[in-house]
Design a protein around this motif. Structure first.
Motif, PDB file in Angstrom:
ATOM      1  N   ASP A   3       0.826  -1.214   0.075  1.00 45.84           N
ATOM      2  CA  ASP A   3       0.046  -0.129  -0.108  1.00 45.84           C
ATOM      3  C   ASP A   3       0.769   1.141  -0.078  1.00 45.84           C
ATOM      4  O   ASP A   3       0.683   2.233  -0.410  1.00 45.84           O
ATOM      5  CB  ASP A   3      -1.161   0.026   0.986  1.00 45.84           C
ATOM      6  CG  ASP A   3      -0.345  -0.036   2.532  1.00 45.84           C
ATOM      7  OD1 ASP A   3       0.726  -0.897   2.607  1.00 45.84           O
ATOM      8  OD2 ASP A   3      -0.739   0.511   3.468  1.00 45.84           O
ATOM      9  N   LEU A   4       2.135   1.238   0.494  1.00 44.84           N
ATOM     10  CA  LEU A   4       3.112   2.392   0.030  1.00 44.84           C
ATOM     11  C   LEU A   4       3.612   2.806  -1.343  1.00 44.84           C
ATOM     12  O   LEU A   4       3.658   3.874  -1.351  1.00 44.84           O
ATOM     13  CB  LEU A   4       4.234   2.004   1.085  1.00 44.84           C
ATOM     14  CG  LEU A   4       4.177   1.654   2.540  1.00 44.84           C
ATOM     15  CD1 LEU A   4       5.489   1.333   3.428  1.00 44.84           C
ATOM     16  CD2 LEU A   4       3.601   2.993   3.415  1.00 44.84           C
ATOM     17  N   ASN A   9       5.068   6.056  -5.427  1.00 46.78           N
ATOM     18  CA  ASN A   9       5.343   6.264  -6.915  1.00 46.78           C
ATOM     19  C   ASN A   9       4.748   7.700  -7.395  1.00 46.78           C
ATOM     20  O   ASN A   9       5.269   8.579  -8.381  1.00 46.78           O
ATOM     21  CB  ASN A   9       4.637   5.347  -7.791  1.00 46.78           C
ATOM     22  CG  ASN A   9       5.591   4.071  -7.725  1.00 46.78           C
ATOM     23  OD1 ASN A   9       6.802   3.992  -7.471  1.00 46.78           O
ATOM     24  ND2 ASN A   9       4.961   2.795  -7.748  1.00 46.78           N
ATOM     25  N   GLU A  10       3.607   8.101  -6.817  1.00 47.38           N
ATOM     26  CA  GLU A  10       2.993   9.120  -6.970  1.00 47.38           C
ATOM     27  C   GLU A  10       3.827  10.552  -6.755  1.00 47.38           C
ATOM     28  O   GLU A  10       4.032  11.557  -7.356  1.00 47.38           O
ATOM     29  CB  GLU A  10       1.510   9.205  -6.236  1.00 47.38           C
ATOM     30  CG  GLU A  10       0.812  10.685  -6.353  1.00 47.38           C
ATOM     31  CD  GLU A  10      -0.372  10.347  -5.450  1.00 47.38           C
ATOM     32  OE1 GLU A  10      -1.009  11.468  -4.712  1.00 47.38           O
ATOM     33  OE2 GLU A  10      -1.050   9.453  -5.257  1.00 47.38           O
ATOM     34  N   GLN A  28       7.564  11.748   1.566  1.00 42.67           N
ATOM     35  CA  GLN A  28       8.445  10.929   0.672  1.00 42.67           C
ATOM     36  C   GLN A  28       9.569  10.230   1.262  1.00 42.67           C
ATOM     37  O   GLN A  28       9.583   8.910   1.129  1.00 42.67           O
ATOM     38  CB  GLN A  28       8.928  11.691  -0.685  1.00 42.67           C
ATOM     39  CG  GLN A  28       9.386  10.824  -1.522  1.00 42.67           C
ATOM     40  CD  GLN A  28      10.122  11.662  -2.924  1.00 42.67           C
ATOM     41  OE1 GLN A  28      10.758  12.783  -2.272  1.00 42.67           O
ATOM     42  NE2 GLN A  28       9.730  11.270  -4.038  1.00 42.67           N
ATOM     43  N   GLN A  29      10.293  10.761   2.301  1.00 41.01           N
ATOM     44  CA  GLN A  29      11.320  10.376   2.838  1.00 41.01           C
ATOM     45  C   GLN A  29      10.887   9.111   3.751  1.00 41.01           C
ATOM     46  O   GLN A  29      11.379   8.066   3.994  1.00 41.01           O
ATOM     47  CB  GLN A  29      12.195  11.433   3.751  1.00 41.01           C
ATOM     48  CG  GLN A  29      13.274  10.932   4.288  1.00 41.01           C
ATOM     49  CD  GLN A  29      14.480  10.031   3.133  1.00 41.01           C
ATOM     50  OE1 GLN A  29      14.465  11.004   2.246  1.00 41.01           O
ATOM     51  NE2 GLN A  29      15.227   9.283   3.795  1.00 41.01           N
ATOM     52  N   GLU A  33      11.829   5.106   3.748  1.00 35.39           N
ATOM     53  CA  GLU A  33      12.517   4.475   4.948  1.00 35.39           C
ATOM     54  C   GLU A  33      11.526   3.376   5.123  1.00 35.39           C
ATOM     55  O   GLU A  33      12.131   2.288   5.648  1.00 35.39           O
ATOM     56  CB  GLU A  33      12.640   5.579   6.034  1.00 35.39           C
ATOM     57  CG  GLU A  33      13.720   6.354   5.849  1.00 35.39           C
ATOM     58  CD  GLU A  33      13.847   7.654   6.815  1.00 35.39           C
ATOM     59  OE1 GLU A  33      12.994   7.670   7.878  1.00 35.39           O
ATOM     60  OE2 GLU A  33      14.560   8.621   6.666  1.00 35.39           O
ATOM     61  N   ASP A  34      10.260   3.549   5.520  1.00 36.25           N
ATOM     62  CA  ASP A  34       9.286   2.491   5.901  1.00 36.25           C
ATOM     63  C   ASP A  34       9.543   1.188   4.857  1.00 36.25           C
ATOM     64  O   ASP A  34       9.332   0.095   5.147  1.00 36.25           O
ATOM     65  CB  ASP A  34       7.836   2.868   5.994  1.00 36.25           C
ATOM     66  CG  ASP A  34       7.741   3.900   7.063  1.00 36.25           C
ATOM     67  OD1 ASP A  34       8.432   3.560   8.217  1.00 36.25           O
ATOM     68  OD2 ASP A  34       6.639   4.301   7.183  1.00 36.25           O
ATOM     69  N   TYR A  35       9.350   1.681   3.444  1.00 34.73           N
ATOM     70  CA  TYR A  35       9.479   0.546   2.481  1.00 34.73           C
ATOM     71  C   TYR A  35      11.078  -0.233   2.545  1.00 34.73           C
ATOM     72  O   TYR A  35      10.928  -1.479   2.460  1.00 34.73           O
ATOM     73  CB  TYR A  35       9.440   1.114   1.305  1.00 34.73           C
ATOM     74  CG  TYR A  35       9.571   0.340  -0.012  1.00 34.73           C
ATOM     75  CD1 TYR A  35       8.543  -0.773  -0.565  1.00 34.73           C
ATOM     76  CD2 TYR A  35      10.747   0.215  -0.803  1.00 34.73           C
ATOM     77  CE1 TYR A  35       8.667  -1.401  -1.426  1.00 34.73           C
ATOM     78  CE2 TYR A  35      10.841  -0.599  -2.020  1.00 34.73           C
ATOM     79  CZ  TYR A  35       9.821  -1.509  -2.370  1.00 34.73           C
ATOM     80  OH  TYR A  35       9.876  -2.271  -3.124  1.00 34.73           O
ATOM     81  N   LEU A  36      11.941   0.472   2.676  1.00 35.68           N
ATOM     82  CA  LEU A  36      13.376  -0.170   2.754  1.00 35.68           C
ATOM     83  C   LEU A  36      13.300  -1.027   4.254  1.00 35.68           C
ATOM     84  O   LEU A  36      13.891  -2.097   4.067  1.00 35.68           O
ATOM     85  CB  LEU A  36      14.490   0.848   2.941  1.00 35.68           C
ATOM     86  CG  LEU A  36      14.682   1.582   1.378  1.00 35.68           C
ATOM     87  CD1 LEU A  36      15.602   2.654   1.577  1.00 35.68           C
ATOM     88  CD2 LEU A  36      15.098   0.596   0.522  1.00 35.68           C
TER      89      LEU A  36
END
Length: 76
Positions: A3-4, A9-10, A28-29, A33-36
């Motif tokens: 969901d991130l 991408n947007e 965005q940052q 960080e959450d994605y990584l």
């Protein structure tokens, strides 16, 4: 985690096309960080379940992987 991705991408597209506000840059940052963090967790989980065998069938799993397995079992 999936969901991130649409929001990441947007924001990336908006950054390329018109730029981001300071609030969007912070968002965005944080999202990146959450994605990584999630990706790294998945990789560690995969490696902690790994077992390496030599051609003779002997367990030659690196000590670091054994430690991940033990740590993962303690967390349960």
């Amino acid at each position: 985690m999936i969901d991130l991705l649409p929001r990441i991408n947007e924001l990336a597209k908006k950054q390329r096309e018109e730029g981001l506000t300071n609030a969007e840059k912070v968002e965005q940052q944080v999202l990146r960080e959450d994605y990584l963090r999630a990706i790294r967790g998945q990789v560690l989980h995969t490696f902690s379940g790994m077992k390496v065998l030599d051609p003779l069938g002997n367990d030659v799993t690196p000590l670091k992987v054994h430690r991940l397995k033990v740590k993962g079992q303690k967390d349960l």
